[in-house]
Design an enzyme around this catalytic site. Structure first.
Site, PDB file in Angstrom:
ATOM      1  CB  SER A 203      -0.893   0.029   1.240  1.00  0.00           C
ATOM      2  OG  SER A 203      -1.691  -1.126   1.305  1.00  0.00           O
TER       3      SER A 203
HETATM    4  N1  SAH Z   1      -0.494  -4.807   3.970  1.00  0.00           N
HETATM    5  C1  SAH Z   1       0.262  -5.176   2.783  1.00  0.00           C
HETATM    6  C2  SAH Z   1      -0.535  -4.895   1.541  1.00  0.00           C
HETATM    7  C3  SAH Z   1      -0.853  -6.166   0.880  1.00  0.00           C
HETATM    8  S1  SAH Z   1      -1.945  -6.126  -0.514  1.00  0.00           S
HETATM    9  C4  SAH Z   1       1.638  -4.540   2.759  1.00  0.00           C
HETATM   10  O1  SAH Z   1       1.947  -3.722   3.613  1.00  0.00           O
HETATM   11  O2  SAH Z   1       2.439  -4.908   1.885  1.00  0.00           O
HETATM   12  C5  SAH Z   1      -3.197  -7.246   0.051  1.00  0.00           C
HETATM   13  C6  SAH Z   1      -2.789  -8.665   0.314  1.00  0.00           C
HETATM   14  O3  SAH Z   1      -3.964  -9.357   0.696  1.00  0.00           O
HETATM   15  C7  SAH Z   1      -2.208  -9.417  -0.870  1.00  0.00           C
HETATM   16  O4  SAH Z   1      -0.922  -9.838  -0.545  1.00  0.00           O
HETATM   17  C8  SAH Z   1      -3.158 -10.600  -1.047  1.00  0.00           C
HETATM   18  O5  SAH Z   1      -2.504 -11.797  -1.419  1.00  0.00           O
HETATM   19  C9  SAH Z   1      -3.778 -10.718   0.320  1.00  0.00           C
HETATM   20  N2  SAH Z   1      -5.067 -11.398   0.413  1.00  0.00           N
HETATM   21  C10 SAH Z   1      -6.112 -11.361  -0.443  1.00  0.00           C
HETATM   22  N3  SAH Z   1      -7.116 -12.129   0.029  1.00  0.00           N
HETATM   23  C11 SAH Z   1      -6.702 -12.664   1.211  1.00  0.00           C
HETATM   24  C12 SAH Z   1      -7.296 -13.533   2.178  1.00  0.00           C
HETATM   25  N4  SAH Z   1      -8.534 -14.031   2.048  1.00  0.00           N
HETATM   26  N5  SAH Z   1      -6.569 -13.859   3.266  1.00  0.00           N
HETATM   27  C13 SAH Z   1      -5.309 -13.389   3.444  1.00  0.00           C
HETATM   28  N6  SAH Z   1      -4.707 -12.560   2.561  1.00  0.00           N
HETATM   29  C14 SAH Z   1      -5.389 -12.194   1.461  1.00  0.00           C
END
Ligand code: SAH
Length: 214
Positions: free
Chosen positions: A59
């Site tokens: 993000s």
């Molecule tokens: N907070 C993260 C942003 C990640 S983007 C950072 O600081 O880098 C969102 C993430 O959610 C992705 O990596 C994706 O794989 C994950 N995601 C999507 N659906 C999910 C689920 N049901 N359970 C766990 N993770 C999930």
């Protein structure tokens, strides 16, 4: 001062408009470059989301700052993050709940789980546990949580996540598909959902999320 330090200073001061000073201070202690693939490290202090592989993104710093500010994280809290990605957002929350607090970060993609663990270790963060599972169902083993932070957009607010919040607990979560809004959910004698702003996140894929499109 190197150009990266200068970028970092500029970024952190630009966040003063949207974030609590404690959040900015926590972000100043977490090296975002350690959570990025090597070719993108020079862009660590651009205020933008960046690709971290497997079609996912870290993000933008202002989004992490806003979500942490809305959550009002305090020392000692038990926190769940859904969508761990690179581990960066979890590291910032971990700093805010020290001393005594713990962050459980759930990520569905195995490769990202491994990378996040490595990134967090390199950054010296000790109070984050990264777990591979479907976070749309929460993480009952360590519930209830003072705070829940969801970093992927959901079709609606998952019931299991609501039930895993403590009374007086708070959750931030993006909801919607083409048009998404960030919600603050507060649990008191019932649940109260407040719309905060329009946002753009990758989809939450799982049982209480969207179906995987292939
Ligand atoms: N907070 C993260 C942003 C990640 S983007 C950072 O600081 O880098 C969102 C993430 O959610 C992705 O990596 C994706 O794989 C994950 N995601 C999507 N659906 C999910 C689920 N049901 N359970 C766990 N993770 C999930």
């Amino acid at each position: 001062m190197g150009s990266r330090d200068l970028n970092k200073e500029q970024l952190l001061s630009s966040l003063e408009e949207v974030a609590d000073p404690r959040v900015i201070s926590a972000m100043s202690h977490v090296p975002r470059e350690l959570f990025l693939p090597e070719p993108l490290q020079s862009r660590a202090y651009d205020d933008t989301p960046l690709p971290i592989g497997r079609g996912q993104t870290i993000s933008a710093p202002h989004m992490v700052a806003i979500m942490c500010t809305i959550l009002d994280l305090q020392p000692g809290m038990n926190v769940l993050e859904v969508g761990g990605g690179s581990g960066y957002h979890a590291a910032v929350m971990a700093e805010l709940v020290r001393p005594g607090g713990q962050v459980y970060s759930v990520e569905r993609i195995a490769g990202l789980v491994e990378a996040a663990r490595l990134n967090l270790a390199r950054a010296g963060v000790e109070n984050v546990t990264v777990i591979q599972s479907d976070g749309s169902l929460g993480l009952p083993e360590h519930a209830p949580y003072d705070r829940i932070s969801v970093a992927a957009t959901a079709p609606s607010i998952p019931e299991q996540l609501k039930q895993q919040l403590k009374i007086e607990g708070r959750m931030v979560i993006p909801v919607g598909e083409d048009y998404q809004e960030l919600y603050l959910v507060t649990r008191k004698n019932g649940f109260f959902a407040e719309r905060k702003m329009g946002v753009i996140f990758v989809p939450l894929i799982g049982e209480e999320g969207f179906r995987e499109r292939n």
